[in-house]
Design a protein around this motif. Structure first.
Motif, short mmCIF file in Angstrom:
data_model
loop_
_atom_site.label_atom_id
_atom_site.label_comp_id
_atom_site.label_asym_id
_atom_site.label_seq_id
_atom_site.Cartn_x
_atom_site.Cartn_y
_atom_site.Cartn_z
N HIS A 53 0.83 -1.20 0.00
CA HIS A 53 0.00 0.00 0.00
C HIS A 53 0.87 1.26 0.00
O HIS A 53 0.62 2.21 -0.74
CB HIS A 53 -0.90 0.04 1.24
CG HIS A 53 -1.99 -0.96 1.26
ND1 HIS A 53 -2.23 -1.75 2.37
CD2 HIS A 53 -2.91 -1.31 0.34
CE1 HIS A 53 -3.27 -2.53 2.12
NE2 HIS A 53 -3.70 -2.29 0.89
N VAL A 79 -6.66 10.40 -1.52
CA VAL A 79 -6.89 8.95 -1.50
C VAL A 79 -8.33 8.70 -1.09
O VAL A 79 -8.79 9.16 -0.04
CB VAL A 79 -5.93 8.23 -0.53
CG1 VAL A 79 -6.19 6.74 -0.54
CG2 VAL A 79 -4.48 8.52 -0.91
N LEU A 99 0.93 4.25 -2.84
CA LEU A 99 0.60 5.64 -2.55
C LEU A 99 1.79 6.57 -2.77
O LEU A 99 1.61 7.70 -3.24
CB LEU A 99 0.04 5.75 -1.12
CG LEU A 99 -1.29 5.02 -0.94
CD1 LEU A 99 -1.74 5.07 0.50
CD2 LEU A 99 -2.36 5.55 -1.87
N VAL A 125 0.34 11.23 1.54
CA VAL A 125 -1.08 11.53 1.33
C VAL A 125 -1.41 12.94 1.82
O VAL A 125 -1.16 13.28 2.97
CB VAL A 125 -1.95 10.49 2.07
CG1 VAL A 125 -3.43 10.81 1.93
CG2 VAL A 125 -1.65 9.09 1.55
#
Length: 144
Positions: free
Chosen positions: A18, A34, A22, A65
């Motif tokens: 993950h 996201v 990202l 993020v």
């Protein structure tokens, strides 16, 4: 001009795969949004273990993020319309049909590129790069 990227997924039991996805999505632009799938919208695999708000909060804590938000309950394209991104970054193994997404974006008048992130190599340290593999390992080690 700011280049906006959207990544999306379930993000249940966050793992290095993950993070790789990202970070690679963030590198495709200047701001990364996201969209975290709501549990009710996850119908292509087992239901998530963690609640949607928890998954959103953990994803939002990652440095790559800029903002994490929950997906729309009925129409997954609503947040995309609201954000109006330049790029939608898909994970290397996500079940989505790139051409179908591009077609729906065009239908809705959203002009953005659909790109796939690369796979993260597991290396020699036995990293588990999928939630399913993590769950399987837990069950195996707990004798389930």
């Amino acid at each position: 001009m700011t280049r906006t990227v959207i990544a999306q997924g379930t993000f249940d039991i966050l793992h290095p795969g993950h993070v790789h996805y990202l970070e690679e999505a963030a590198a495709m632009g200047d701001e990364l949004y996201v969209i975290v799938a709501r549990t009710t919208n996850v119908d292509h695999k087992e239901a998530p273990i963690c609640p949607a708000t928890q998954r959103r909060d953990v994803v939002g804590a990652l440095a790559a993020v800029d903002e994490a938000l929950l997906g729309h309950e009925e129409d997954i394209f609503v947040p995309i319309e609201d954000i109006d991104p330049d790029v939608i970054a898909l994970g290397h193994d996500q079940h989505h049909d790139d051409e179908a997404i591009q077609s729906e974006l065009e239908h809705r008048g959203i002009n953005c590129e659909v790109r796939r992130a690369s796979a993260r190599e597991a290396g020699d340290d036995e990293q588990l790069l999928s939630t399913r593999l993590i769950i399987d390992r837990i069950l195996e080690r707990r004798g389930e």
